[in-house]
Design a protein around this motif. Structure first.
Motif, PDB file in Angstrom:
ATOM      1  N   PHE A  81      41.799  39.678  35.511  1.00 47.23           N
ATOM      2  CA  PHE A  81      40.958  38.753  34.758  1.00 47.23           C
ATOM      3  C   PHE A  81      39.634  38.498  35.467  1.00 47.23           C
ATOM      4  O   PHE A  81      38.586  38.402  34.818  1.00 47.23           O
ATOM      5  CB  PHE A  81      41.690  37.427  34.528  1.00 47.23           C
ATOM      6  CG  PHE A  81      42.565  37.429  33.314  1.00 47.23           C
ATOM      7  CD1 PHE A  81      42.006  37.493  32.047  1.00 47.23           C
ATOM      8  CD2 PHE A  81      43.948  37.363  33.418  1.00 47.23           C
ATOM      9  CE1 PHE A  81      42.804  37.494  30.912  1.00 47.23           C
ATOM     10  CE2 PHE A  81      44.750  37.368  32.298  1.00 47.23           C
ATOM     11  CZ  PHE A  81      44.179  37.435  31.037  1.00 47.23           C
ATOM     12  N   VAL A  98      37.527  41.082  33.217  1.00 46.60           N
ATOM     13  CA  VAL A  98      37.078  40.161  32.169  1.00 46.60           C
ATOM     14  C   VAL A  98      35.985  39.219  32.677  1.00 46.60           C
ATOM     15  O   VAL A  98      35.239  38.644  31.896  1.00 46.60           O
ATOM     16  CB  VAL A  98      38.278  39.352  31.625  1.00 46.60           C
ATOM     17  CG1 VAL A  98      37.895  38.545  30.395  1.00 46.60           C
ATOM     18  CG2 VAL A  98      39.437  40.283  31.279  1.00 46.60           C
ATOM     19  N   ASN A  99      35.909  39.055  34.001  1.00 45.71           N
ATOM     20  CA  ASN A  99      34.875  38.240  34.643  1.00 45.71           C
ATOM     21  C   ASN A  99      35.020  36.752  34.306  1.00 45.71           C
ATOM     22  O   ASN A  99      34.024  36.044  34.126  1.00 45.71           O
ATOM     23  CB  ASN A  99      33.475  38.727  34.261  1.00 45.71           C
ATOM     24  CG  ASN A  99      32.415  38.228  35.223  1.00 45.71           C
ATOM     25  OD1 ASN A  99      32.673  38.053  36.418  1.00 45.71           O
ATOM     26  ND2 ASN A  99      31.216  37.995  34.721  1.00 45.71           N
ATOM     27  N   VAL A 100      36.256  36.275  34.207  1.00 51.57           N
ATOM     28  CA  VAL A 100      36.472  34.841  33.978  1.00 51.57           C
ATOM     29  C   VAL A 100      36.251  34.089  35.289  1.00 51.57           C
ATOM     30  O   VAL A 100      36.347  34.660  36.375  1.00 51.57           O
ATOM     31  CB  VAL A 100      37.895  34.565  33.441  1.00 51.57           C
ATOM     32  CG1 VAL A 100      38.104  35.232  32.108  1.00 51.57           C
ATOM     33  CG2 VAL A 100      38.956  35.011  34.438  1.00 51.57           C
ATOM     34  N   ARG A 101      35.957  32.808  35.178  1.00 54.13           N
ATOM     35  CA  ARG A 101      35.689  31.980  36.344  1.00 54.13           C
ATOM     36  C   ARG A 101      36.302  30.590  36.161  1.00 54.13           C
ATOM     37  O   ARG A 101      36.662  30.187  35.072  1.00 54.13           O
ATOM     38  CB  ARG A 101      34.172  31.850  36.574  1.00 54.13           C
ATOM     39  CG  ARG A 101      33.498  33.131  37.050  1.00 54.13           C
ATOM     40  CD  ARG A 101      33.969  33.493  38.450  1.00 54.13           C
ATOM     41  NE  ARG A 101      33.329  34.704  38.959  1.00 54.13           N
ATOM     42  CZ  ARG A 101      33.829  35.925  38.829  1.00 54.13           C
ATOM     43  NH1 ARG A 101      34.981  36.090  38.183  1.00 54.13           N
ATOM     44  NH2 ARG A 101      33.213  36.964  39.334  1.00 54.13           N
ATOM     45  N   LEU A 135      44.526  31.633  32.540  1.00 53.87           N
ATOM     46  CA  LEU A 135      44.800  32.867  31.795  1.00 53.87           C
ATOM     47  C   LEU A 135      45.869  33.742  32.464  1.00 53.87           C
ATOM     48  O   LEU A 135      46.718  34.299  31.763  1.00 53.87           O
ATOM     49  CB  LEU A 135      43.505  33.650  31.578  1.00 53.87           C
ATOM     50  CG  LEU A 135      42.528  32.987  30.590  1.00 53.87           C
ATOM     51  CD1 LEU A 135      41.221  33.769  30.522  1.00 53.87           C
ATOM     52  CD2 LEU A 135      43.149  32.871  29.209  1.00 53.87           C
ATOM     53  N   SER A 190      32.931  26.372  34.072  1.00 55.56           N
ATOM     54  CA  SER A 190      33.832  27.130  33.200  1.00 55.56           C
ATOM     55  C   SER A 190      34.158  26.382  31.912  1.00 55.56           C
ATOM     56  O   SER A 190      34.589  26.984  30.937  1.00 55.56           O
ATOM     57  CB  SER A 190      35.135  27.465  33.941  1.00 55.56           C
ATOM     58  OG  SER A 190      35.916  26.303  34.183  1.00 55.56           O
ATOM     59  N   TRP A 225      39.681  29.025  33.961  1.00 55.52           N
ATOM     60  CA  TRP A 225      40.254  30.138  33.206  1.00 55.52           C
ATOM     61  C   TRP A 225      40.789  31.233  34.127  1.00 55.52           C
ATOM     62  O   TRP A 225      41.672  31.991  33.728  1.00 55.52           O
ATOM     63  CB  TRP A 225      39.207  30.706  32.246  1.00 55.52           C
ATOM     64  CG  TRP A 225      38.640  29.625  31.383  1.00 55.52           C
ATOM     65  CD1 TRP A 225      37.405  29.060  31.471  1.00 55.52           C
ATOM     66  CD2 TRP A 225      39.329  28.926  30.338  1.00 55.52           C
ATOM     67  NE1 TRP A 225      37.265  28.062  30.542  1.00 55.52           N
ATOM     68  CE2 TRP A 225      38.428  27.957  29.832  1.00 55.52           C
ATOM     69  CE3 TRP A 225      40.604  29.027  29.780  1.00 55.52           C
ATOM     70  CZ2 TRP A 225      38.771  27.090  28.797  1.00 55.52           C
ATOM     71  CZ3 TRP A 225      40.949  28.182  28.751  1.00 55.52           C
ATOM     72  CH2 TRP A 225      40.032  27.233  28.267  1.00 55.52           C
ATOM     73  N   GLY A 226      40.302  31.294  35.352  1.00 59.47           N
ATOM     74  CA  GLY A 226      40.808  32.267  36.307  1.00 59.47           C
ATOM     75  C   GLY A 226      42.210  31.940  36.807  1.00 59.47           C
ATOM     76  O   GLY A 226      42.844  32.778  37.456  1.00 59.47           O
TER      77      GLY A 226
END
Length: 242
Positions: A127, A131-134, A141, A218, A137-138
């Motif tokens: 992720f 997906v580059n979530v931060r 998810l 985020s 959400w990191g």
């Protein structure tokens, strides 16, 4: 840290290969062993195919290695018949179940818990790096995906047992008469993933200077315009102009 990533991966692959061969010899139920290995082999193929494009950390590879080794023990004996009680009794003179108050063979529960505990962090790597979530959400998810895949596995397990039926289906399902077996398995996998993400968050909170700012960012709305029926005219105009 002195071993390069690819060399470390090769070492783990070699050790796992030996472990797999050893436990492939005379499993308790050959048909159950074959079914249990189907997803394992699929996972190994995916790792092998994509390892050049997505090389995981040594931590992630180690966690995946431990989980797959545990799974192979369950595949060899079938999960409901892993003789951990006999092993413990030979070492200590009493059974492990009597020590902790268990009334069933809980090796499957341990591995479901390990699924969340050991695989949530590798999922987090995907992720963050793909997906580059931060921020929030990191952590959420990977937990969410672990929970949903645990549910999908229970559905697959149920469908497989119905398709094969008979003793083979029951041996693969391994409920041991517990009508809430699937629910407990999913709950344990979720708990394991929650613990893994909690530990990861605690470490990052301690070491990452912008931890709080990243979490706040985020939750910020990145695109103000609504989607749905409002997005359709925008897409149509964009297509027409191009």
């Amino acid at each position: 840290m002195l071993i390069p990533h690819r060399q470390y991966l090769l070492i783990l692959a070699g050790v796992f290969g030996l472990w797999w061969v050893a436990l492939a010899i005379h499993p308790l139920h050959r048909n159950v062993w074959l079914m249990e290995n189907a997803l394992n082999i699929a996972g190994i193929v995916l790792l092998a195919v994509f390892h050049r494009r997505l090389l995981f950390s040594r931590v992630s590879y180690t966690l995946m290695f431990v989980f797959m080794c545990l799974h192979q023990v369950g595949a060899h004996y079938s999960y409901s018949e892993v003789p951990y009680d006999a092993w413990f009794q030979n070492l200590t003179g009493r059974t492990f179940n009597s020590l902790v108050g268990w009334e069933r063979n809980n090796f499957d529960r341990v591995v479901h818990f390990s699924y969340g505990l050991l695989l949530a962090y590798p999922v987090r790597e995907v992720f963050l790096r793909v997906v580059n979530v931060r921020g929030f959400w990191g952590y959420f998810l990977p937990l969410d995906l672990t929970m949903s895949t645990s549910m999908l596995f229970e559905l697959l397990e149920w469908g497989t047992s119905v398709a094969f039926g008979g003793d083979l289906g029951q041996a693969y399902l391994g409920t041991q008469g517990d009508e809430w077996d699937a629910h407990k398995d999913m709950a344990l996998a979720s708990l394991g993933a929650l613990i893994a993400m909690g530990i990861t968050a605690a470490i990052n909170w301690r070491l990452q200077r912008d931890f709080a700012r990243e979490w706040v960012e985020s939750f910020r709305v990145k695109h103000k315009a609504p989607l749905g029926e409002d997005e359709l005219p925008r897409l149509a105009r964009k297509k027409k102009s191009s």
